[in-house]
Design a protein around this motif. Sequence first.
Motif, PDB file in Angstrom:
ATOM      1  N   TYR A 140      80.606  36.847  46.719  1.00  0.00           N
ATOM      2  CA  TYR A 140      79.692  35.713  46.551  1.00  0.00           C
ATOM      3  C   TYR A 140      79.098  35.678  45.149  1.00  0.00           C
ATOM      4  N   ILE A 141      78.447  34.540  44.861  1.00  0.00           N
ATOM      5  CA  ILE A 141      77.609  34.372  43.674  1.00  0.00           C
ATOM      6  C   ILE A 141      76.233  33.941  44.176  1.00  0.00           C
ATOM      7  N   SER A 142      75.176  34.545  43.665  1.00  0.00           N
ATOM      8  CA  SER A 142      73.832  34.221  44.150  1.00  0.00           C
ATOM      9  C   SER A 142      72.818  34.373  43.030  1.00  0.00           C
ATOM     10  N   LEU A 143      71.622  33.871  43.301  1.00  0.00           N
ATOM     11  CA  LEU A 143      70.513  33.951  42.351  1.00  0.00           C
ATOM     12  C   LEU A 143      69.306  34.611  43.012  1.00  0.00           C
ATOM     13  N   TYR A 144      68.490  35.266  42.205  1.00  0.00           N
ATOM     14  CA  TYR A 144      67.216  35.795  42.692  1.00  0.00           C
ATOM     15  C   TYR A 144      66.296  35.990  41.486  1.00  0.00           C
ATOM     16  N   PHE A 145      65.042  36.325  41.740  1.00  0.00           N
ATOM     17  CA  PHE A 145      64.104  36.529  40.639  1.00  0.00           C
ATOM     18  C   PHE A 145      62.931  37.377  41.125  1.00  0.00           C
ATOM     19  N   GLY A 146      62.172  37.881  40.168  1.00  0.00           N
ATOM     20  CA  GLY A 146      61.006  38.702  40.481  1.00  0.00           C
ATOM     21  C   GLY A 146      59.712  37.986  40.146  1.00  0.00           C
ATOM     22  N   THR A 147      58.640  38.328  40.851  1.00  0.00           N
ATOM     23  CA  THR A 147      57.315  37.776  40.559  1.00  0.00           C
ATOM     24  C   THR A 147      56.292  38.901  40.555  1.00  0.00           C
ATOM     25  N   LYS A 148      55.202  38.653  39.876  1.00  0.00           N
ATOM     26  CA  LYS A 148      54.085  39.589  39.872  1.00  0.00           C
ATOM     27  C   LYS A 148      52.810  38.769  39.940  1.00  0.00           C
ATOM     28  N   ASP A 149      51.939  39.114  40.873  1.00  0.00           N
ATOM     29  CA  ASP A 149      50.705  38.355  41.094  1.00  0.00           C
ATOM     30  C   ASP A 149      51.003  36.889  41.391  1.00  0.00           C
ATOM     31  N   GLY A 150      52.111  36.655  42.089  1.00  0.00           N
ATOM     32  CA  GLY A 150      52.450  35.301  42.516  1.00  0.00           C
ATOM     33  C   GLY A 150      53.055  34.414  41.448  1.00  0.00           C
ATOM     34  N   LYS A 151      53.411  35.005  40.291  1.00  0.00           N
ATOM     35  CA  LYS A 151      53.983  34.206  39.208  1.00  0.00           C
ATOM     36  C   LYS A 151      55.228  34.879  38.648  1.00  0.00           C
ATOM     37  N   VAL A 152      56.108  34.045  38.113  1.00  0.00           N
ATOM     38  CA  VAL A 152      57.341  34.573  37.517  1.00  0.00           C
ATOM     39  C   VAL A 152      57.025  35.413  36.288  1.00  0.00           C
ATOM     40  N   GLY A 153      56.090  34.919  35.466  1.00  0.00           N
ATOM     41  CA  GLY A 153      55.738  35.648  34.254  1.00  0.00           C
ATOM     42  C   GLY A 153      56.933  35.819  33.338  1.00  0.00           C
ATOM     43  N   ASN A 154      57.242  37.067  32.999  1.00  0.00           N
ATOM     44  CA  ASN A 154      58.361  37.348  32.097  1.00  0.00           C
ATOM     45  C   ASN A 154      59.655  37.670  32.842  1.00  0.00           C
ATOM     46  N   LEU A 161      58.330  22.153  50.111  1.00  0.00           N
ATOM     47  CA  LEU A 161      57.991  23.524  49.718  1.00  0.00           C
ATOM     48  C   LEU A 161      57.890  24.435  50.944  1.00  0.00           C
ATOM     49  N   ALA A 162      57.346  23.883  52.030  1.00  0.00           N
ATOM     50  CA  ALA A 162      57.251  24.676  53.260  1.00  0.00           C
ATOM     51  C   ALA A 162      58.647  25.007  53.777  1.00  0.00           C
ATOM     52  N   GLN A 163      59.548  24.033  53.716  1.00  0.00           N
ATOM     53  CA  GLN A 163      60.927  24.273  54.140  1.00  0.00           C
ATOM     54  C   GLN A 163      61.601  25.282  53.220  1.00  0.00           C
ATOM     55  N   LEU A 164      61.283  25.175  51.917  1.00  0.00           N
ATOM     56  CA  LEU A 164      61.869  26.108  50.956  1.00  0.00           C
ATOM     57  C   LEU A 164      61.385  27.525  51.228  1.00  0.00           C
ATOM     58  N   ASP A 165      60.103  27.682  51.518  1.00  0.00           N
ATOM     59  CA  ASP A 165      59.554  29.007  51.810  1.00  0.00           C
ATOM     60  C   ASP A 165      60.269  29.664  52.989  1.00  0.00           C
ATOM     61  N   SER A 166      60.642  28.845  53.957  1.00  0.00           N
ATOM     62  CA  SER A 166      61.304  29.396  55.143  1.00  0.00           C
ATOM     63  C   SER A 166      62.702  29.912  54.818  1.00  0.00           C
ATOM     64  N   LYS A 167      63.225  29.523  53.667  1.00  0.00           N
ATOM     65  CA  LYS A 167      64.570  29.942  53.275  1.00  0.00           C
ATOM     66  C   LYS A 167      64.569  31.179  52.373  1.00  0.00           C
ATOM     67  N   LEU A 168      63.392  31.649  52.038  1.00  0.00           N
ATOM     68  CA  LEU A 168      63.297  32.770  51.097  1.00  0.00           C
ATOM     69  C   LEU A 168      63.006  34.076  51.822  1.00  0.00           C
ATOM     70  N   GLN A 169      63.486  35.147  51.228  1.00  0.00           N
ATOM     71  CA  GLN A 169      63.101  36.472  51.703  1.00  0.00           C
ATOM     72  C   GLN A 169      62.504  37.244  50.532  1.00  0.00           C
ATOM     73  N   LYS A 170      61.440  37.995  50.827  1.00  0.00           N
ATOM     74  CA  LYS A 170      60.693  38.671  49.768  1.00  0.00           C
ATOM     75  C   LYS A 170      60.616  40.162  50.057  1.00  0.00           C
ATOM     76  N   ASN A 171      60.889  40.930  49.028  1.00  0.00           N
ATOM     77  CA  ASN A 171      60.789  42.386  49.125  1.00  0.00           C
ATOM     78  C   ASN A 171      59.917  42.885  47.979  1.00  0.00           C
ATOM     79  N   THR A 172      58.848  43.588  48.316  1.00  0.00           N
ATOM     80  CA  THR A 172      57.885  44.021  47.305  1.00  0.00           C
ATOM     81  C   THR A 172      58.058  45.491  46.969  1.00  0.00           C
ATOM     82  N   ASP A 173      58.163  45.759  45.677  1.00  0.00           N
ATOM     83  CA  ASP A 173      58.172  47.127  45.155  1.00  0.00           C
ATOM     84  C   ASP A 173      56.714  47.527  44.955  1.00  0.00           C
ATOM     85  N   GLU A 174      56.183  48.328  45.849  1.00  0.00           N
ATOM     86  CA  GLU A 174      54.760  48.650  45.807  1.00  0.00           C
ATOM     87  C   GLU A 174      54.393  49.532  44.615  1.00  0.00           C
ATOM     88  N   ILE A 175      55.366  50.259  44.099  1.00  0.00           N
ATOM     89  CA  ILE A 175      55.096  51.087  42.917  1.00  0.00           C
ATOM     90  C   ILE A 175      54.968  50.208  41.674  1.00  0.00           C
TER      91      ILE A 175
END
Length: 275
Positions: A156-170, A125-139
């Motif tokens: 390219y083809i790629s994947l990404y996802f959003g989180t809120k309060d540290g969880k994927v949620g919906n 998980l620590a190695q995985l975290d180092s491979k991620l980049q996070k951008n937060t929409d403060e609004i």
Amino acid sequence: MKRLVCAVALGAVLTGCGNTEREQNQRLQGEVSRLEKELAVLRAELDAERNGPDRLLARARNEAERSARAQAKSTLEQLISRYPESSQAKDAKILLSGIDAAMSAELKAKQEEEKRRLEEKAKALAQLDSKLQKNTDEIEGITWISHANQPVLDTYISLYFGTKDGKVGNYPLRMKLNYYADSWLFVEGVTIKADDQTYNLNHLSFERDNGSGSIWEWSDSAVLDKAMIDKIIGSKKVIVRFNGKQYYHDLIVPEAQKKAMADMVAAWERYGGKA
């Protein structure tokens, strides 16, 4: 007078019948009692035959040989409790001590294996975290997570996802398909061939932009078929065909892009994503 004699005679007969019935009931009760005592003796003899010290010790040894340690331990404890002064109880105590030691060693090995597994998971998980980049929409309060090695000016083809309060949620896992070149293709749909499986994604909507002599056309959509993503990640050869109005362009997906997609699926599931 005759009536009186008849009444007396009838009373005597009925009394005799009553006495006979009582005597029969008493005899039956006595027989039942005798049979119950005999049955209790037979049960005790059968129990002694089945669960005597010799039988219990033999059973425990057989269970121990079959690695049924919990059953063997229970049998030995029963032997020691029922026949504490027997020679078999002494042997049982020695065997029980060995079983306890083996069970203790087995438990310790399982605990060490679980500890090693958790440490490897934490490391992964620590190695995985180092491979991620996070951008937060403060609004909106949404943090968008993508792969640090996702191409920018490329096809390219790629994947990404959003989180809120540290969880994927919906927020679903999302797939981005990007075509980058120096001339327009006007992509209308995509066909993906992963080894022997073909997927036609004609429902995708593409946007377009250009700058510095280059153009890029892209689609950004929720993943509707998780099995397709798994197939792409696990396939030896994946071809993404961008179908334009007149022409098409084939992308042979590099291993680096498939590996990045695998990392994103793992990250999405870590944040609570479920297919």
